[in-house]
Design a protein around this motif. Structure first.
Motif, PDB file in Angstrom:
ATOM      1  N   LYS A 262      -1.912   1.837 -10.008  1.00 37.09           N
ATOM      2  CA  LYS A 262      -0.902   1.948  -8.949  1.00 37.09           C
ATOM      3  C   LYS A 262       0.475   1.573  -9.480  1.00 37.09           C
ATOM      4  N   ASN A 265       1.670   4.441 -11.789  1.00 45.22           N
ATOM      5  CA  ASN A 265       2.088   5.611 -11.010  1.00 45.22           C
ATOM      6  C   ASN A 265       3.439   5.379 -10.357  1.00 45.22           C
ATOM      7  N   TYR A 266       3.679   4.145  -9.906  1.00 45.36           N
ATOM      8  CA  TYR A 266       4.970   3.835  -9.294  1.00 45.36           C
ATOM      9  C   TYR A 266       6.095   3.951 -10.322  1.00 45.36           C
ATOM     10  N   ASP A 268       6.153   5.803 -12.869  1.00 45.40           N
ATOM     11  CA  ASP A 268       6.330   7.219 -13.173  1.00 45.40           C
ATOM     12  C   ASP A 268       7.249   7.906 -12.165  1.00 45.40           C
ATOM     13  N   THR A 269       7.272   7.396 -10.920  1.00 46.42           N
ATOM     14  CA  THR A 269       8.109   8.025  -9.885  1.00 46.42           C
ATOM     15  C   THR A 269       9.565   7.595  -9.974  1.00 46.42           C
ATOM     16  N   ILE A 270       9.855   6.460 -10.623  1.00 49.66           N
ATOM     17  CA  ILE A 270      11.236   5.958 -10.613  1.00 49.66           C
ATOM     18  C   ILE A 270      11.898   5.951 -11.991  1.00 49.66           C
ATOM     19  N   LYS A 281       1.981   7.691 -17.794  1.00 41.46           N
ATOM     20  CA  LYS A 281       1.549   6.993 -16.582  1.00 41.46           C
ATOM     21  C   LYS A 281       0.084   6.553 -16.596  1.00 41.46           C
ATOM     22  N   LYS A 327       6.197  -5.027  -7.203  1.00 44.66           N
ATOM     23  CA  LYS A 327       7.089  -3.881  -7.066  1.00 44.66           C
ATOM     24  C   LYS A 327       8.528  -4.269  -7.410  1.00 44.66           C
TER      25      LYS A 327
END
Length: 345
Positions: A262, A265-266, A268-270, A281, A327
């Motif tokens: 998780k 993946n996070y 990878d989005t930012i 990722k 996060k």
């Protein structure tokens, strides 16, 4: 830099707190309360250590429990634990020297599976002609599952080019892939489907698995050979409390692995993709190609791993993502990386 407690997501240096993105505790287990409780429970049952030979007349069921789990987890026929990942590699090499005509190696292997007279798999970026000649022989090929400065599993497809009069044994060090890659972190051993005689996995358990020790996994015949090596017989085994914890922590490993994915993946989005960083990722390392970033990160109260792994090697500058990073930790890290990348364009 000296610290006075386990370097988890936050460390204190000179009375200042920094975010920490280093180490090898990929699944965050050394500070995981549920995991610690299992270790403590098993220490109360099995003691702090057991210095007897594994071949002694008294057999501890902890070893059977942990090793059966590891065999099932890695999808190997059999597995055996030892006191370290380094010893796991050295035991395998010791046994294979009796059975191997020629050793070959992929680049940047860990010292645990290095052999003095080994030949490179590649010469000038193409397969070594020695692997293609007409000589019938038993060869052993040595590789890390994820080699240095890489963020994905080694490509072993080159082995398909080796003619079948070469009997191939493949040794793969999964110290930095066990617990991370594969289904539920089972590693890549089970995914290797090549025309080879035997495959052998060695790994430290002190990385993702959070326990001091090592494992060898292979077919039952080879593991039986390890059991009879004088080096194995004369050495004390892995701490039995730790081996039992491996079996008991099956659900924790799965949960922590999902949390790690998780986080990746996070990121990878930012993360803005560019040539300054190397990231995939599926893997919890970010390699920095510009050493200047180390000081920039430090100025932003972020410490990463930066050191020479071997004397003649180039500096290893890597960001290590673990399950324990929050996060907001990831936001701060990627914010600095993205900000640097924007300015350097």
């Amino acid at each position: 830099m000296n610290v006075n407690q386990f370097p988890d997501r936050i460390i204190e240096i000179d009375h200042e707190q920094y975010l920490y993105f280093g180490g090898t505790a990929y699944l965050g287990l050394p500070t995981n309360k549920a995991f610690q409780e299992l270790v403590i429970k098993n220490i109360r049952t099995w003691g702090t250590t057991y210095g007897s030979s594994r071949s002694a007349n008294i057999k501890l069921t902890a070893f059977e429990n942990g090793e059966n789990f590891l065999a099932k987890y890695t999808k190997a026929e059999s597995a055996v634990t030892v006191s370290s990942g380094m010893l796991a590699g050295k035991l395998v090499i010791e046994q294979l020297k009796k059975q191997t005509d020629s050793f070959f190696h992929f680049p940047h292997n860990h010292p645990a599976i290095q052999v003095n007279n080994s030949l490179p798999v590649f010469v000038n970026d193409t397969i070594n002609p020695r692997l293609l000649d007409s000589k019938s022989e038993k060869i052993t090929i040595l590789t890390d599952a994820v080699t240095g400065f890489q963020t994905q599993a080694i490509d072993l497809s080159v082995l398909k080019q080796i003619p079948n009069h070469k009997e191939i044994t493949l040794v793969i060090d999964e110290s930095h892939s066990l617990g991370i890659l594969g289904k539920n972190g089972c590693g890549i051993y089970s995914e290797i489907n090549l025309p080879i005689k035997r495959k052998i996995m060695v790994s430290s358990l002190g990385k993702a698995f959070g326990l001091t020790g090592g494992v060898i996994a292979s077919d039952a015949s080879f593991i039986n050979q390890i059991h009879h090596l004088s080096t194995f017989v004369s050495a004390a085994g892995m701490n039995p409390a730790f081996v039992q914890t491996i079996a008991d922590a099956a659900d924790i490993y799965k949960i922590q692995h999902q949390k790690l994915l998780k986080n990746l993946n996070y990121i990878d989005t930012i993360l803005i993709k560019n040539n300054a960083v190397k990231f995939n990722k599926t893997y919890p390392l970010i390699y920095l190609k510009n050493g200047n970033l180390i000081e920039i990160l430090k100025a932003n109260k972020i410490i990463i791993a930066s050191f020479k792994y071997q004397e003649q090697a180039e500096n290893l500058n890597r960001i290590v993502i673990t399950t324990n990073h929050l996060k907001e930790d990831l936001d701060k890290l990627i914010g600095v990386l993205n900000g640097y990348n924007s300015k350097s364009k």
